[in-house]
Design an enzyme around this catalytic site. Structure first.
Site, PDB file in Angstrom:
ATOM      1  N   GLU A 183      20.489 -45.977 -19.164  1.00 62.91           N
ATOM      2  CA  GLU A 183      19.593 -45.989 -20.322  1.00 62.91           C
ATOM      3  C   GLU A 183      19.306 -44.553 -20.746  1.00 62.91           C
ATOM      4  OE1 GLU A 183      15.117 -47.524 -21.548  1.00 62.91           O
ATOM      5  OE2 GLU A 183      16.181 -48.518 -19.906  1.00 62.91           O
ATOM      6  N   GLU A 307       5.993 -51.319 -22.479  1.00 62.73           N
ATOM      7  CA  GLU A 307       7.245 -51.809 -23.060  1.00 62.73           C
ATOM      8  C   GLU A 307       7.697 -53.123 -22.421  1.00 62.73           C
ATOM      9  OE1 GLU A 307       9.412 -47.830 -24.675  1.00 62.73           O
ATOM     10  OE2 GLU A 307       9.703 -48.261 -22.541  1.00 62.73           O
ATOM     11  N   ARG A 340       3.533 -44.053 -13.434  1.00 64.00           N
ATOM     12  CA  ARG A 340       3.744 -43.461 -14.747  1.00 64.00           C
ATOM     13  C   ARG A 340       2.598 -43.798 -15.700  1.00 64.00           C
ATOM     14  NH1 ARG A 340       8.050 -44.859 -17.828  1.00 64.00           N
ATOM     15  NH2 ARG A 340       8.757 -42.801 -18.453  1.00 64.00           N
ATOM     16  N   ARG A 352      -1.308 -44.868 -30.952  1.00 62.44           N
ATOM     17  CA  ARG A 352      -0.665 -44.944 -29.642  1.00 62.44           C
ATOM     18  C   ARG A 352      -0.845 -43.660 -28.843  1.00 62.44           C
ATOM     19  NH1 ARG A 352       5.580 -46.454 -29.185  1.00 62.44           N
ATOM     20  NH2 ARG A 352       5.994 -44.625 -27.905  1.00 62.44           N
ATOM     21  N   ASP A 381       6.442 -39.709 -27.006  1.00 65.56           N
ATOM     22  CA  ASP A 381       7.639 -40.114 -26.253  1.00 65.56           C
ATOM     23  C   ASP A 381       8.754 -39.085 -26.390  1.00 65.56           C
ATOM     24  OD1 ASP A 381       9.464 -41.527 -24.775  1.00 65.56           O
ATOM     25  OD2 ASP A 381       9.874 -43.041 -26.288  1.00 65.56           O
ATOM     26  N   GLU A 409      17.381 -37.829 -25.546  1.00 66.01           N
ATOM     27  CA  GLU A 409      17.257 -39.085 -26.281  1.00 66.01           C
ATOM     28  C   GLU A 409      16.879 -38.866 -27.737  1.00 66.01           C
ATOM     29  OE1 GLU A 409      14.335 -43.040 -26.172  1.00 66.01           O
ATOM     30  OE2 GLU A 409      14.273 -41.552 -24.560  1.00 66.01           O
ATOM     31  N   TRP A 559       6.225 -49.193 -33.380  1.00 65.03           N
ATOM     32  CA  TRP A 559       7.665 -49.008 -33.182  1.00 65.03           C
ATOM     33  C   TRP A 559       8.331 -48.472 -34.452  1.00 65.03           C
ATOM     34  CZ3 TRP A 559       9.019 -54.335 -30.496  1.00 65.03           C
ATOM     35  CH2 TRP A 559       8.556 -54.303 -29.170  1.00 65.03           C
TER      36      TRP A 559
END
Length: 716
Positions: A183, A307, A340, A352, A381, A409, A559
């Site tokens: 991932e 998530e 985490r 968020r 993130d 990412e 999102w």
């Protein structure tokens, strides 16, 4: 006489082979050990006489072998293993196993198990180099440091080096799955071949351990934080144990990501409630089983209630309840739990960025002693740029562990050159003001600010099965920089980049200065063409490849990129001031005032904290709209500058690596233009203003960019 003649012949033969720059594939990373220039051979030559080692442990044998390998490659002749301290010899060991080192009475206190001292000394009138430590693993770290000095052409005549890690847990987090997919991985398959383990141990595992030990990394979490319970079954424990056996002599422990619902999925229980006695007993038994197979198992990493992952909140319990249950299970074995703080609830919050603070701050001081909360560098993130996470200034009674992302990412995957040392330095040097000026994030995570008993730093690995390990040659620098800063959080990005460039490519001044300049500017270039002025999370859905600021149709509001930029006819940006979500209040008052005032917030964070009018005047004198467009264009021009600079370095780099990097820079240039054009076309629909003079119109209409689809982007 014969030995001297043979050594001279070997040196001549070695130098003859060194001629033109040889093709390389990047497998050797920064441990290439290519020959020192003939003009500098004399100053390092004495080190080829002998190595005198204290003891014969697996770790000491590795340290001696590394010195012989390194010096043989650098100087053309491997030193022999000697019984005594001849002139020029290297003495390596601990006082308890080496009387010659004990007699020197070196100041080893405070170095712990992993630290070391390198000193030029005289024994029986003969000049020697001493690598001394309290433990063999410290001696191994010292051996790598000594080789690094020669690799980077540093003087070694009068050494007096003392080094100990500033952080206890220095870990890579592998987001690797049991089917070998990764991932957010952009360098091929997982290097863990679970199907062949435990019976076949790929020799590459040793090279992985060598590379990590060379930069001080001492732990690895083998499996994805989005964990499968299967990782905790007996067959997979045996596979993890096989890897632990390989890594142990290098001072590297293995850890596992634990799925919170494992007692149900593989334990046959009806609940995973952390306060249920049967659940607690199951985890204790599981921990005992793991430690029987892996006596030095490090502990668990947990992603919970984020998530869609299961967690204690499923049972109306707190994060502290969940973490402490697991901590109790591993405590008899001196294990740790890394819990985490990347969380967001099933219900969409008003912002968020506030949620981790809201969920963890109330439990400060309520976690078990062997729990450390792992916090991302920013509150959203792993964005190209984020302000430091407010939790770093808010948990004085709970050890906090930094989590950086080494894999890119949100920064162009493997094909965009973005040296992350500057990102790491920016986050670590940020001042939380938790105890006044100088309360940096680095001082939080190294424990010095609040007296944490447990300290750590984690990096989400960019390693895969690609021959060059990280998908591109320059991405190796991010792995390297993470390790160096985990060892010493006060290290700066530029000297680390210079070390890496010298060891990976060339020590020639004509190469080092321009290459390091290129690296140091690269991440800011990416910020410019992706998320300038504090914009964030504008990437396309799911795979996060390419721009998608228009996305607004996903299930959760947070999102969607439109949730974060909030562009409208009046302006752009997320209002996190007291008039908005009030996320600024989660910072210490001086920081909150600075971020909350449009006159004092750094322009790099402007749109993170403020919704700003299109005609707002920036420091440059331009309007916000003109400045925004200019920053996007500056990013494209920055890539063009990197292309030109790299083209001029061809004579210093082998053709194979030079050509691949040039090809990747061409990809980056095309995609930077795509980012710029798509973003400008979209935001212009709100600003209704013309482009500033000198900035060209997007190549295609907005609908063309919105229609692009990438269902097979890597790392999804």
């Amino acid at each position: 006489m014969f030995r001297t003649l043979l050594r001279a012949l070997l040196v001549l033969a070695f130098l003859a082979l060194a001629g033109p720059v040889r093709a390389e594939d990047g497998y050797d990373l920064w441990l290439r050990y290519r020959p020192v220039e003939a003009s500098l051979q004399a100053q390092y030559r004495p080190m080829t006489t002998a190595i005198v080692a204290g003891g014969d442990s697996p770790t000491m044998r590795i340290a001696v072998a590394e010195l012989r390998r390194g010096l043989g490659g650098l100087l053309g002749a491997e030193p022999v293993s000697g019984p005594s301290a001849d002139a020029g010899a290297i003495l390596i060991g601990t006082p308890t196993r080496m009387p010659a080192i004990a007699a020197l009475r070196l100041p080893l206190e405070g170095l712990g198990r992993e630290g070391y001292l390198i000193r030029s000394a005289r024994i029986e009138g003969k000049p020697v180099t001493v690598i001394a430590a309290n433990d063999d693993i410290g001696a191994l770290h010292g051996a790598f440091h000594l080789l690094r000095l020669i690799q980077t052409r540093q003087p070694i005549e009068a050494l007096d080096i003392r080094s100990a890690p500033g952080v206890q847990l220095r870990l890579l987090n592998h987001w690797d799955n049991l089917d070998r997919s990764v991932e957010r991985g952009y360098a091929g398959q997982s290097i863990w071949d679970w199907w062949k383990l435990p019976d076949f141990k790929d020799p590459r595992y040793i090279d992985y351990a060598r590379a990590n030990a060379s930069i001080g990394i001492n732990g690895t979490v083998l499996n994805n934080v989005n964990a499968k319970a299967d990782s905790l079954t007996a067959p997979y424990i045996a596979k993890a144990a096989a890897l632990a056996d390989v890594f142990r002599p290098y001072g590297i422990r293995v850890y596992l990501s634990a799925r919170f619902s494992a007692p149900i999925e593989i334990g046959g229980l009806e609940t995973a409630d952390p306060l249920d006695p049967q659940v607690r007993a199951w985890w204790k038994a599981k921990a005992d089983e793991i430690y029987r197979a892996i006596p030095d198992f490090g502990g668990f990493l947990v992603k919970a209630n984020s998530e869609g992952q299961p967690g204690p909140q499923d049972y109306r319990r707190s994060h502290a309840d969940g973490a402490d249950m697991l901590a109790d299970a591993v405590a008899p074995h001196r294990g740790v739990v890394m819990w985490r703080a990347f969380v967001y609830s099933h219900e969409t919050p008003d912002d968020r960025a506030r949620q981790a603070y809201s969920e963890f701050k109330p439990f400060d001081g309520r976690f078990a002693d062997n729990v450390i909360v792992q916090v991302k560098n920013g509150a959203i993130d792993f964005q190209p740029r984020e302000p430091f996470h407010p939790l770093f200034g808010a948990m004085p009674k709970t050890p906090l562990m930094m989590e950086f992302q080494i894999t890119k990412e949100y920064l162009g995957f493997a094909t965009h050159l973005a040296y992350l040392g500057t990102l790491f330095e920016e986050a670590l040097s940020a001042d939380t003001q938790a105890k006044g000026n100088g309360s940096t994030v680095a001082r939080v995570i190294d424990g010095s600010l609040h007296g944490y008993r447990l300290t750590g730093m984690a990096g989400v690995a960019n390693i895969g099965s690609d021959r060059n390990w990280s998908g591109s040659h320059f991405d190796q620098a991010n792995w390297y920089a993470f390790g160096r800063m985990a060892w010493d959080p006060d290290m700066k990005a530029r000297p680390i980049a210079e070390e890496w460039a010298r060891m990976t490519f060339s020590n020639e001044a004509g190469f080092v200065a321009p290459a390091v300049d290129m690296m140091m500017a690269s991440r800011e270039t990416v910020v410019d063409y992706m998320t300038p002025l504090g914009l964030h999370h504008l990437m396309a859905s799911g795979h996060h490849y390419g721009p998608g600021p228009w996305v607004d149709d996903l299930e959760r509001a947070d999102w969607n990129p439109v949730y974060y930029h909030r562009a409208d006819g009046a302006g752009i940006g997320f209002d996190r001031t007291k008039a908005g979500s009030d996320a600024v209040s989660q910072y210490a008052p001086p920081v909150a005032r600075m971020f909350g005032d449009i006159a004092t917030v750094p322009e790099r964070d402007l749109l993170w904290f403020h919704h700003v009018g299109w005609d707002h005047r920036m420091a440059s004198g331009r309007t916000l709209w003109d400045e925004l467009v200019m920053r996007y264009g500056r990013g494209v021009r920055g890539v063009e500058s990197m292309q030109q600079r790299w083209a001029g370095l061809a004579s210093f780099v082998d053709a194979e690596r030079h050509a691949e990097i040039a090809a990747f820079l061409a990809i980056q240039h095309n995609e930077a233009r795509w980012w710029r054009d798509a973003s400008v076309a979209y935001f212009q629909t709100f600003s209704k203003r013309p482009l500033p003079a000198g900035e060209v119109a997007p190549e295609h209409p907005l609908q063309w960019y919105k229609a692009l689809r990438f269902p097979y982007a890597p790392g999804h």
